[in-house]
Design an enzyme around this catalytic site. Structure first.
Site, PDB file in Angstrom:
ATOM      1  N   LYS A 186       0.796  -1.226   0.000  1.00  0.00           N
ATOM      2  CA  LYS A 186       0.000   0.000   0.000  1.00  0.00           C
ATOM      3  C   LYS A 186       0.833   1.284   0.000  1.00  0.00           C
ATOM      4  O   LYS A 186       0.412   2.306   0.485  1.00  0.00           O
ATOM      5  CB  LYS A 186      -0.955   0.000   1.214  1.00  0.00           C
ATOM      6  CG  LYS A 186      -2.025  -1.062   1.145  1.00  0.00           C
ATOM      7  CD  LYS A 186      -2.966  -0.821  -0.033  1.00  0.00           C
ATOM      8  CE  LYS A 186      -4.090  -1.830  -0.063  1.00  0.00           C
ATOM      9  NZ  LYS A 186      -3.660  -3.167  -0.457  1.00  0.00           N
TER      10      LYS A 186
ATOM     11  N   ASP B  77     -10.070  -4.963   6.201  1.00  0.00           N
ATOM     12  CA  ASP B  77     -11.259  -4.142   5.959  1.00  0.00           C
ATOM     13  C   ASP B  77     -12.360  -4.884   5.201  1.00  0.00           C
ATOM     14  O   ASP B  77     -13.545  -4.630   5.417  1.00  0.00           O
ATOM     15  CB  ASP B  77     -10.890  -2.845   5.238  1.00  0.00           C
ATOM     16  CG  ASP B  77     -10.061  -3.056   3.992  1.00  0.00           C
ATOM     17  OD1 ASP B  77      -9.747  -4.212   3.654  1.00  0.00           O
ATOM     18  OD2 ASP B  77      -9.705  -2.054   3.345  1.00  0.00           O
TER      19      ASP B  77
END
Length: 302
Positions: free
Chosen positions: A5, A41
């Site tokens: 990320k 998530d």
């Protein structure tokens, strides 16, 4: 295991993050926190949605990155450890952003995709994610706009504007959403974007149409590829009725992403499967809270 990320944290890859967090908390005696669940998530999105819609069996994030979790028959999960007891299903985190790392998506990738990948922090990794998610779509669009300007298709090859488009990350995914939010025949948003980027001077109506068309091509391909991933999981689960919990900034803020996904899934999914896609806002936070509550309840009942 690799960070994907845009940041790295040494000493974490390949280690149990739950234990690392517990050790970090233990270094602060003033903190009274017990780690009972670690989830990403997409799993949180699924749990949060399933709390209100019990037929939710798929959670999808399409934001800065993209990923999906789904409910699988536990008998199909060779990597499951421990005694499942009475439980017949388990949530699988697919990490589908890494799809294509072995070349399976090369037939989809263009020269512009290859440029995005080459100049990313993780070349050769997260190939599917780089075709879909908000971290990359703006830069992908910039490369296409730059090529169009260099070929004098856009802005008549104006040197100053071409130089602006040569600036890395000058064109954002949020610009795509803004441009496509203009109603047919309207150009207010795209003109605001051009003003912001200092590309507005002498821009013609044709320039505006070309820019919007390029944005639509990029975002439509992203939504179609995301829809293909959702369809594959729906067809694999073979549940007659499924709610898909959705979250992520690109999905939420792009004006047409949802509708394009629904249309493509409807054309690809098994005709016996009924599905609906709903926004599971802040699913990661609420889902983690639900997981902690369930874990705590189960322990107290032992």
């Amino acid at each position: 295991a690799n960070w994907t990320k845009g940041y790295v944290c040494p000493g974490v890859e390949g280690r149990d993050v739950g234990k690392l967090m517990a050790q970090a908390i233990a270094r602060h005696p003033d903190l009274d926190i017990q780690v009972c669940a670690i989830l990403n998530d997409t799993t949180g999105c699924l749990l949060a949605c399933a709390y209100k819609r019990p037929d939710c069996a798929l959670g999808v994030i399409i934001g800065t990155g993209t990923n999906a979790s789904y409910v699988e028959d536990i008998r199909n999960v060779d990597l499951f450890e421990g005694n499942p007891g009475k439980h017949k299903e388990v949530v699988i985190n697919t990490e589908w952003g890494a799809l294509g790392n072995t070349g399976s998506l090369d037939f989809v990738r263009t020269t512009f995709d290859l440029k995005v990948d080459k100049n990313s922090k993780n070349p050769g990794k997260q190939v599917y994610e780089k075709l879909i998610s908000g971290m990359y779509l703006g830069e992908l669009t910039r490369y296409i706009l730059l090529e169009a300007a260099q070929q004098k298709i856009l802005f008549d090859g104006d040197n100053k504007k071409t130089e602006i488009l040569e600036t890395r990350d000058v064109f954002l995914t949020s610009h795509i959403s803004s441009i496509e939010a203009d109603e047919p025949g309207e150009t207010d948003n795209i003109r605001e974007v051009l003003e912001e980027l200092k590309l507005a001077e002498n821009a013609t109506e044709l320039d505006l149409q070309i820019m919007r068309y390029i944005c639509e091509c990029v975002s439509t391909r992203a939504s179609v590829l995301a829809a293909a991933g959702v369809t594959a999981l729906l067809n694999k689960m073979q549940k007659r009725r499924v709610t898909v919990g959705m979250d992520g900034s690109l999905y939420k803020f792009h004006p047409h992403f949802h509708n394009r996904m629904v249309a493509k899934i409807s054309s690809l999914v098994d005709s016996s499967i009924q599905f609906q896609m709903v926004l599971s806002e802040d699913g990661s936070g609420r889902g983690a809270g639900l997981a902690a509550a369930v874990s705590s309840s189960c322990r107290s009942n032992l």
